[in-house]
Design an enzyme around this catalytic site. Structure first.
Site, PDB file in Angstrom:
ATOM      1  N   ALA A   1       0.866  -1.182   0.000  1.00  0.00           N
ATOM      2  CA  ALA A   1       0.000   0.000   0.000  1.00  0.00           C
ATOM      3  C   ALA A   1       0.898   1.226   0.000  1.00  0.00           C
ATOM      4  O   ALA A   1       1.070   1.886   1.003  1.00  0.00           O
ATOM      5  CB  ALA A   1      -0.917  -0.001   1.217  1.00  0.00           C
ATOM      6  N   CYS A   2       1.492   1.498  -1.151  1.00  0.00           N
ATOM      7  CA  CYS A   2       2.582   2.449  -1.253  1.00  0.00           C
ATOM      8  C   CYS A   2       2.087   3.858  -1.553  1.00  0.00           C
ATOM      9  O   CYS A   2       0.909   4.097  -1.773  1.00  0.00           O
ATOM     10  CB  CYS A   2       3.533   2.012  -2.360  1.00  0.00           C
ATOM     11  SG  CYS A   2       3.885   0.245  -2.381  1.00  0.00           S
ATOM     12  N   GLY A   3       3.029   4.782  -1.562  1.00  0.00           N
ATOM     13  CA  GLY A   3       2.781   6.134  -2.035  1.00  0.00           C
ATOM     14  C   GLY A   3       3.445   6.309  -3.382  1.00  0.00           C
ATOM     15  O   GLY A   3       4.596   5.911  -3.576  1.00  0.00           O
TER      16      GLY A   3
ATOM     17  N   GLN B   1       7.261   5.592  -2.602  1.00  0.00           N
ATOM     18  CA  GLN B   1       7.572   5.164  -1.240  1.00  0.00           C
ATOM     19  C   GLN B   1       6.885   3.822  -1.021  1.00  0.00           C
ATOM     20  O   GLN B   1       5.669   3.717  -1.168  1.00  0.00           O
ATOM     21  CB  GLN B   1       7.085   6.179  -0.222  1.00  0.00           C
ATOM     22  CG  GLN B   1       7.052   5.688   1.227  1.00  0.00           C
ATOM     23  CD  GLN B   1       8.436   5.481   1.818  1.00  0.00           C
ATOM     24  OE1 GLN B   1       9.136   6.438   2.125  1.00  0.00           O
ATOM     25  NE2 GLN B   1       8.833   4.234   1.974  1.00  0.00           N
TER      26      GLN B   1
ATOM     27  N   ASN C   1       1.140   1.432  -6.896  1.00  0.00           N
ATOM     28  CA  ASN C   1       0.557   1.336  -5.564  1.00  0.00           C
ATOM     29  C   ASN C   1      -0.643   0.407  -5.631  1.00  0.00           C
ATOM     30  O   ASN C   1      -1.631   0.716  -6.296  1.00  0.00           O
ATOM     31  CB  ASN C   1       0.109   2.713  -5.072  1.00  0.00           C
ATOM     32  CG  ASN C   1      -0.724   2.626  -3.800  1.00  0.00           C
ATOM     33  OD1 ASN C   1      -0.586   1.694  -3.019  1.00  0.00           O
ATOM     34  ND2 ASN C   1      -1.608   3.585  -3.607  1.00  0.00           N
TER      35      ASN C   1
END
Length: 429
Positions: free
Chosen positions: A28-30, A238, A260
């Site tokens: 669950a990225c940025g 990220q 993401n």
């Protein structure tokens, strides 16, 4: 036993005891991108992307040491003058064409393997008929990263390659660099050398990434603070891996995309892609098509697998927006109110490639296009803002880059299956 060996042994133990399965990895990225709408390189594109990435610290996982992260990175254009100055520093004169730069992760503790990898990289570049200006050790600051990140840290170097001429040569050069990289990877695998990876090998763009926190990017890679680092676009990422073991190679961005979400149809997609390999053909690749197989490397994450297929389709001559429509289409049916031309296009796409489905927000670039895109579910947000001074800022959430309302001329969000992009060559949104 090294940390890397202990890490591998623990991963194997967890797998055999039923506590871990790489097929169940999620994240669950940025993610996001910045681009100049006029297609001209700007320093503030890079600075805005760095600021946006640092504001996504809450999207990343942090180890108990407080410094090791799941991964963060940035994908920008190659700053030609920056690297031309380095070539001159070596006592050489760069030609008129664009330099190509390869960022290489080498096995840091295996010195024999390290030298073998350099020899393979050089041999494949020379065999393809290109000249090498030299190797550059990338300046890094290991004080800012954690103990675990440092224990698995690769040797990070860049190789500088003499380039081609006009735009047509550039496209051909980029395709040749893709084939060179695949040949290098095949030889390294055949030699059973571990901890080798090529984040980027391109005449257009370059990737800086690793297992650090988002706010450590420029501290670890001071190159990015150089005012000569200008770019028409920047993709940043990220990583938060809820169910995976982070590594330097799996940090993002990848060579085309940053992602993401998850690909829920991954097993089927990988199997379908394997079946397609027997019939892969391209006039642009010719007999060299055999050198790109297997398209998806063993041990790839869902994002890495998606990126590998995106890259193949783009280097095979398809435009990036078309590849997105083909691989991650919006939901449609015979009953939907689509214009006939759209319906025909989706029918064609479906006959070429099975959809890769799952909650996903994507930021992508092939050097000419930069895109923000959503899958058909629309469960990973992608918001954007367009400024009066000609920037588009898009990403996981609003507020990644501080913008006053007075300078925003348009803002919104992507819906399921939608995409927004900039043609960097034409300077057109």
């Amino acid at each position: 036993m090294s940390f890397a060996d202990e890490h591998q042994r623990n991963q194997t133990l967890l797998y055999h005891t039923g506590l871990y399965d790489p097929a169940e990895e999620h994240d669950a990225c940025g993610v996001g991108f910045i681009a100049a709408l006029d297609g001209k390189p700007r320093r503030d594109v890079v600075e805005a992307a760095i600021a946006a990435l640092k504001s996504l610290w809450h999207r990343g996982a942090v180890d108990a040491d407080g410094k090791t992260g799941d991964g963060a990175g940035i994908h920008v254009e190659i700053p030609q003058e920056f690297f031309r100055d380095h070539v001159r520093h070596f006592g050489q004169q760069p030609g008129a064409g664009r330099l190509a730069i390869g960022t290489i992760f080498l096995p840091r503790t295996d010195l024999d393997g390290q030298e073998r990898c350099r020899a393979i990289v050089e041999a494949e570049i020379l065999n393809a008929g290109y000249a090498i200006h030299g190797w550059r050790q990338v300046p890094i600051n290991i004080d800012v990263i954690g103990e675990k990140a440092n224990a698995t840290r690769p040797e990070i170097e860049q190789i500088m390659i003499a380039g081609g001429g006009d735009a047509e040569d550039e496209e051909r050069f980029e395709r040749q660099l893709y084939l060179i990289r695949r040949r290098i990877e095949r030889r390294v695998i055949a030699d059973q050398i571990k901890d080798f990876y090529v984040p980027s090998l391109s005449c257009r763009s370059i990737i800086y990434k690793g297992m650090f926190l988002a706010e450590q990017l420029t501290a670890f890679y001071p190159d990015l603070l150089d005012p000569r680092f200008v770019s028409r676009f920047a993709i940043y990422h990220q990583r938060y891996s809820t169910n995976t073991f982070p590594t330097w190679s799996l940090a993002q961005p990848f060579r085309i995309l940053a992602h993401n979400g998850e690909i829920n149809t991954l097993r089927g997609n990988v199997n379908w892609m394997k079946s397609h390999e027997t019939r892969l053909a391209s006039a642009l690749f010719g007999d060299a098509i055999e050198e790109v197989k297997p398209v998806i490397q063993v041990g790839s994450s869902d994002s890495a697998a998606l990126d590998a297929v995106f890259e193949l389709m783009v280097r095979g001559g398809r435009m990036l927006p078309m590849v997105k429509v083909m691989m991650v289409p919006e939901a449609w049916s015979e009953e939907s109110a689509l214009p006939p031309a759209h319906r025909d296009m989706y029918s064609y796409c479906n006959s070429v490639m099975e959809p890769w489905d799952g909650p996903a927000a994507l930021a992508l670039s092939d050097g000419r296009w930069v895109l923000g895109a959503m899958d058909r579910n629309g469960l990973r947000p992608m918001r954007y803002a367009i400024t009066a001074d000609g920037l588009i800022v898009a990403g996981s959430e609003a507020g990644m880059v501080r913008l006053s309302e007075a300078e925003i001329v348009e803002k919104g969000r992507l819906g399921p299956g939608q995409m927004i992009g900039v043609d960097l060559t034409e300077g057109r949104l």
